[in-house]
Scaffold this active site. Structure first.
Site, PDB file in Angstrom:
ATOM      1  N   GLY A 189      -0.132  -9.607 -13.653  1.00  0.00           N
ATOM      2  CA  GLY A 189      -0.487  -9.951 -12.188  1.00  0.00           C
ATOM      3  C   GLY A 189      -1.661 -10.460 -12.380  1.00  0.00           C
ATOM      4  N   GLU A 242      -5.889  -4.642   2.206  1.00  0.00           N
ATOM      5  CA  GLU A 242      -4.513  -4.562   2.028  1.00  0.00           C
ATOM      6  C   GLU A 242      -3.905  -4.526   3.429  1.00  0.00           C
ATOM      7  OE1 GLU A 242      -3.026  -4.500  -0.944  1.00  0.00           O
ATOM      8  OE2 GLU A 242      -4.718  -4.026  -2.200  1.00  0.00           O
ATOM      9  N   GLY A 256      -3.916  -9.480 -15.138  1.00  0.00           N
ATOM     10  CA  GLY A 256      -3.249  -9.633 -16.496  1.00  0.00           C
ATOM     11  C   GLY A 256      -3.473 -11.362 -16.624  1.00  0.00           C
ATOM     12  N   LYS A 280     -12.997   6.367  -8.249  1.00  0.00           N
ATOM     13  CA  LYS A 280     -14.191   5.576  -9.288  1.00  0.00           C
ATOM     14  C   LYS A 280     -15.381   6.350  -9.492  1.00  0.00           C
ATOM     15  CE  LYS A 280     -12.760   1.036  -7.591  1.00  0.00           C
ATOM     16  NZ  LYS A 280     -12.976   0.099  -6.628  1.00  0.00           N
ATOM     17  N   GLY A 340      -7.855 -11.709   3.214  1.00  0.00           N
ATOM     18  CA  GLY A 340      -7.390 -10.840   1.751  1.00  0.00           C
ATOM     19  C   GLY A 340      -8.180  -9.900   1.187  1.00  0.00           C
ATOM     20  N   GLY A 352       1.884  -6.288 -18.016  1.00  0.00           N
ATOM     21  CA  GLY A 352       1.714  -6.620 -16.666  1.00  0.00           C
ATOM     22  C   GLY A 352       0.852  -7.924 -16.824  1.00  0.00           C
ATOM     23  N   LYS A 373      -7.665   2.721 -12.325  1.00  0.00           N
ATOM     24  CA  LYS A 373      -8.784   3.986 -11.897  1.00  0.00           C
ATOM     25  C   LYS A 373      -7.657   5.185 -11.416  1.00  0.00           C
ATOM     26  CE  LYS A 373      -8.180   1.472  -7.864  1.00  0.00           C
ATOM     27  NZ  LYS A 373      -8.633   0.261  -7.423  1.00  0.00           N
ATOM     28  N   GLY A 433     -11.174  -8.399  -8.207  1.00  0.00           N
ATOM     29  CA  GLY A 433     -10.901  -9.839  -8.270  1.00  0.00           C
ATOM     30  C   GLY A 433     -10.325 -10.180  -9.858  1.00  0.00           C
TER      31      GLY A 433
END
Lengths: 431, 431
Positions: free
Chosen positions: A10, A188, A13, A203, A185, A8, A103, A301
């Protein structure tokens, strides 16, 4: 040299790649060993990518990573369950150490994954899975190793904390605050996973499994979201000296069971937890030796989470370099079971709407009395309308008793609606 | 089995013995190795001691510990400089790993001790030296390893934080609050080391040396204590939206120098640091990747500190067991130097007493203007007396300029006294 494969590229990553490349020299100096990214799994090879990643590292075939005998650490940053769970298991089966911030997978399949890792003599690192860059896993695993962990309180979801903070500070309602969070932001477009409390439940389940050395089925945890919180609840909370937070709780219960749950909670304004606002996360842990420790920071983040993932990669590399077998976490499991919520004692805040008739409150008080629910305080307002709100706070009672009282209340003719029931957490008398 | 020698059996020593004995099995399971206390250095052998310590372990001769070839970890919990420094050096010279909570020795002789340890291929662990049980050293060293540390803010002394909290909450003066703290055991009979800010200076020096990889002479750090804080300062702070805390600061300054200091500070009420009250300690660290992390907990006491010391002992044992060479902390030193306080920019709060005559304030304003000190806000009160207090807050200015302005102010006939000057820290606009 230790070779790493990233699954990944994203948000997180990219952050991991950025840190591992820009701080390469510093990392090598601190570890006494070079860390090299050998391959990165992406969906499409020809997309433009940030941080000018070397295109020759990219692959669309995960096997090029999990089957590469040179790669000793697989860093999973795809997220989600499918096909990620299979990738992780395959990597472990091929004796690779795994670093993940997933998670979902840890909360649902933790038992299976840790067992598999043990069987294959590799390790799984997951600091990034809870609280972004907050060093909570390491603190539980290493710094508090001399402690019996008694309880954990966490504000573990930035989205809901941001929404509740805005509702509190600006006196706006849930829908407005959600919209604002989405436009910034912080939420979602499909906010269910956060708003429903599920994210927090995953979590706290990860933290509890580590702290109490017991795996709990995440679907059996009691979870309530923040959708039902109204401005009126927040205002009354304020008046009574509380702030409403979405609190994740993991506690030992009489040393034989665990009490794990997530729900909106009245917490005292005097508590430091009540001051953690916006997208920040916080975890407060009580150990029998150290007392209370509180850790707070950015819970999500790119760079905060990447910071945790890179620390895990270095830990994994150190473990490989020195052939460290035992990471304090491979011991026996206590096998503690979840307690039924009916058995849990709490103080409750109850908001109801009733007909403004003489004797109504006496009837309500009788229902509580008959059900052995003792009332700590009552606030009644707006006596001009035919329908009035009443706010009650109970003393500590078992949830079972409260439910019976609520059932009886619902049968009273002049009780129009029970609008909300919110648990109160006073953290003992501490603070 | 790894054998340990304890130097000292006071408050923390007793706690360490208690944890290592009552949790022996758990520790062995987590470490995969038994830890055994072989000897304990005490002053008198025949005194009654807590936790029913095995009398055969006691010795009054430190050589029985530092010269015992079987002992691999020496745990120094005597405190102070003499003879402790010699004991530590001798232990290191005999290739023993050292665990200590001795802030005095680490802050003053850190460079020498870490160099000696490196030469002898052993390690020094010191989690307990700063913030009691708060996992601050491990967080800096390991969890934030992927970060360049930009700054550290700490409330590192429980005694002064307790006194300031009491002064703020109960509107009492310094002497009263100190007496109360002494009667509760939160302040020593000889409180100078705490109240003067020295204790905090030692601790911030330890954290800075690790975070910035540079050793600073602790005696060159600018330190102010809380003795001069009066109720009036606290009240005005409140009015301006601040709380007064004894803040320890360690910052990079333009990437080439360090800004390390300890002084009473106005911090905004909106900052989580302002809510840390009583004997609790807190450290807030800013890393370039992770952003702000805040850790808080009990900064002292038997069990919190013992919890940190035992975690260190286990870390040392792990390091011995697996022959780990590099602990992320033996790298090159940056050699950053301390900046002169004159060069540091701050906003300042100034309290002065002046004759209540027409034109006085204009004269004061002129002095500031002439010295290029720009005023952010002014509060003037009690206009009935011939002598009135004035409170000023400046914008950000270099300390050098403020000093010049203050010198000129002192020359003004109607300025009777400059009562206090306190720095203001707004932490940027964050929170």
């Amino acid at each position: 040299m230790i070779k790493v494969g990233l699954l990944g590229y994203g948000t997180v990553g990219g952050g991991v790649y950025n840190i591992l490349t820009t701080k390469k020299e510093d990392i090598e100096r601190k570890l006494g060993e070079e860390i090299q990214i050998k391959k990165i799994l992406v969906k499409e090879k020809d997309k433009m990518r940030k941080y000018g990643v070397d295109a020759s590292l990219l692959t669309v075939d995960y096997k090029e990573i999990v089957e590469d005998p040179e790669i000793q650490i697989v860093v999973e940053l795809i997220g989600g369950e499918t096909p990620t769970l299979d990738y992780i298991k395959e990597a472990i089966n091929r004796n690779k150490n795994v670093v993940t911030a997933n998670k979902l997978i840890l909360a649902k399949y933790g038992r299976e994954i840790f067992q598999l890792a043990k069987n294959n003599n590799v390790k799984v690192y997951y600091e990034g899975s809870v609280g972004g860059g907050i060093p909570i896993i390491k603190t539980l695993k290493e710094s508090m190793i001399a402690n019996k962990i008694e309880r954990i309180y966490g504000i573990l979801n930035g989205t809901t904390n941001y929404i509740l903070t805005q509702m509190t500070e600006k006196s706006i309602n849930f829908e407005e605050a959600l919209k604002e969070a989405q436009s910034l932001g912080y939420a979602e477009n499909e906010p269910y996973f956060d708003v429903s409390g599920l994210d927090s439940a995953y979590k706290i389940n990860i933290l509890s499994s580590l702290a109490f050395e017991s795996f709990i089925d995440v679907d059996s945890i009691h979870v309530e979201g923040i959708e039902k919180i109204e401005r009126e609840d927040i205002e009354i909370a304020e008046e009574l000296g509380y702030i409403i937070k979405l609190l994740a709780i993991g506690k030992r219960y009489e040393d034989k069971m665990l009490d794990i749950r997530v729900h909106p909670t009245f917490i005292p304004k005097s508590s430091p937890l009540s001051k953690i606002n916006g997208v920040y996360n916080v975890v407060q842990i009580h150990g029998d030796a150290v007392g209370d420790i509180m850790i707070y920071g950015q819970g999500a983040g790119e760079m905060p989470t990447a910071s945790a993932v890179v620390a895990d990669i270095m830990e994994a590399a150190k473990s490989i370099k020195y052939h460290i077998e035992n990471e304090y976490s491979t011991g026996r499991l206590n096998g503690l079971k979840l307690i039924e919520t009916d058995e849990i004692e709490n103080s409750f805040y109850i908001r109801l709407r009733v007909n403004d008739k003489p004797g109504v409150f006496a009837k309500i008080a009788k229902v509580f009395g008959d059900n052995e629910v003792s009332i700590a305080s009552v606030i009644q307002k707006h006596r001009l309308n035919p329908v009035v709100p009443i706010f009650l706070q109970t003393h500590l009672i078992k949830e079972r008793k409260l439910k019976k009282a609520i059932d009886s209340l619902n049968e009273l003719e002049d009780v129009i609606e029970i609008k909300n029931i919110i648990r109160v957490e006073d953290f003992g008398e501490k603070f």
